[in-house]
Design a protein around this motif. Sequence first.
Motif, short mmCIF file in Angstrom:
data_model
loop_
_atom_site.label_atom_id
_atom_site.label_comp_id
_atom_site.label_asym_id
_atom_site.label_seq_id
_atom_site.Cartn_x
_atom_site.Cartn_y
_atom_site.Cartn_z
N ASN A 91 41.31 17.15 -2.70
CA ASN A 91 40.01 16.54 -2.43
C ASN A 91 40.07 15.74 -1.13
O ASN A 91 40.84 14.79 -1.00
CB ASN A 91 39.63 15.61 -3.59
CG ASN A 91 38.23 15.04 -3.44
OD1 ASN A 91 37.63 15.09 -2.36
ND2 ASN A 91 37.71 14.51 -4.53
N LYS A 117 51.84 6.75 -2.47
CA LYS A 117 50.50 6.91 -3.05
C LYS A 117 49.42 6.33 -2.12
O LYS A 117 48.65 5.45 -2.50
CB LYS A 117 50.42 6.25 -4.43
CG LYS A 117 51.30 6.88 -5.48
CD LYS A 117 51.15 6.18 -6.81
CE LYS A 117 51.94 6.88 -7.92
NZ LYS A 117 53.40 6.86 -7.66
N TYR A 144 49.20 18.06 -2.15
CA TYR A 144 49.32 16.84 -2.96
C TYR A 144 47.95 16.38 -3.47
O TYR A 144 47.81 15.98 -4.62
CB TYR A 144 49.97 15.74 -2.11
CG TYR A 144 50.02 14.39 -2.78
CD1 TYR A 144 50.98 14.10 -3.75
CD2 TYR A 144 49.10 13.39 -2.42
CE1 TYR A 144 51.02 12.84 -4.35
CE2 TYR A 144 49.14 12.14 -3.02
CZ TYR A 144 50.10 11.87 -3.98
OH TYR A 144 50.13 10.63 -4.58
N GLU A 145 46.95 16.41 -2.60
CA GLU A 145 45.58 15.99 -2.97
C GLU A 145 44.59 16.90 -2.26
O GLU A 145 44.39 16.80 -1.05
CB GLU A 145 45.34 14.53 -2.59
CG GLU A 145 43.92 14.05 -2.81
CD GLU A 145 43.43 14.27 -4.23
OE1 GLU A 145 42.63 15.22 -4.44
OE2 GLU A 145 43.84 13.52 -5.13
N GLY A 197 39.63 12.22 -1.70
CA GLY A 197 40.70 11.57 -2.46
C GLY A 197 41.84 11.13 -1.58
O GLY A 197 42.54 10.15 -1.88
N LEU A 198 42.05 11.84 -0.48
CA LEU A 198 43.09 11.49 0.49
C LEU A 198 42.54 11.83 1.87
O LEU A 198 42.29 13.00 2.18
CB LEU A 198 44.38 12.26 0.23
CG LEU A 198 45.53 12.00 1.22
CD1 LEU A 198 46.03 10.56 1.09
CD2 LEU A 198 46.69 12.97 0.97
#
Length: 298
Positions: free
Chosen positions: A198, A152, A195-196, A201-202
Motif C-alpha cells: 500500500n 517499522k 514489505y508494504e 501504508g509506506l
Amino acid sequence: MKQGDLVVRKSYGGDVLFRVEDVRSERALLKGTDYRLLADAPIPDLSVVRDPESTRATQQVRIKVNDSLKRMRQQRAQQQSVQTGEEIRLAAEQQAQPYFEMPGKVLHLDGDGNYLRKSMQLYEAMKVPAHGVHAHESQMADLLFRLLPQVKPDIVVITGHDGVLKSHANGDLFSLGSYKNSQSFVNAVHVAREYEKNRDGLVVIAGACQSHFEALLQAGSNFASSPGRILIHALDPVYIAIKSSYTSIRETINLSDVVHGTISGIDGVGGIETIGRCRVGLPKPKTAAVAALLKSTS
C-alpha cells in the motif's frame, strides 16, 4: 590534486562544487558537495577551490537552500494550525488537555556519508523521528530487507548518487542501463513494496541526480527524481520526507507545495497523490517515558 580537495570543472564553467573522492591515473572521481552527483573528470579540467563560500555555484545554492528551509518552516507552522481535527481541538479546549502529535518515522538510506549527516541534522532540527544508514547504493535492497521489519518506518528514503552514464548521454534515457545507480534504487524500491504494498501504508522517496524517474515510480515510489534528468540538491529527499511526516493521515500531501518547495523544483522531483503520516492524540503524555514509548511505536 589529492583526495578531499574541493574542485570545479573548467569545461562546465564551475557550475558545481565537487569533492575529490579518488585519483586514478589522470582522472579524478568526484562527488558533489551540494548536489547528489557522481562524476569523473580529467585532472587538467579541474580547478582547486580554496574558499568554497566565495564561488558563484556555492552562493547560488545557499540562497536556494535558505529559501527552501524558510518555506519548510512556514508550511510546518501552517500545518500545526489547521490539520488538527476540529473534534480534537474542541476536546482539548473543553478539558484543558493539550493534544500531541506523532509524526511519521523515517528510515533514510544514503549512499553518501556527508549527505546523511546533513540529513539527520535537519530531521533533528524539525523534530522528525529518523533512523539513518550509510550504505553503498548496490547494497540498499538487501539492507532494506533486514531493516524494514526492525525499524517499522512510515517513510523510506532511498538516495545517494546517480547520473546518466557518459557513454549513454545521447542514448536511451528510458533504459536503466543508461544510469549509474538507478537500477539499484529500483531494486530497493521493489523490496520496500514487497514489505508494504500500500503506497499510503509506506511512503517511498527514491532517487538522486538524473535518476530514472519513470522506473522508480513504476517500481512503487511515491516520490522520485528526476523528471527532467537534472541535478537534485542533497536535501530535496529530506524535504519531502519531512513534509510527509508532518502531513495528517486525513489529508493528501499537497503535490504542488512539496515539489515546488524543493530546491531543485519540478524538473528535479515529482510524485503521486499520497496520504500524510502524522497522527494527533489526546491527552498529551505526562511523562517522558510515555512520550518515548509512543515515539518508538509510531
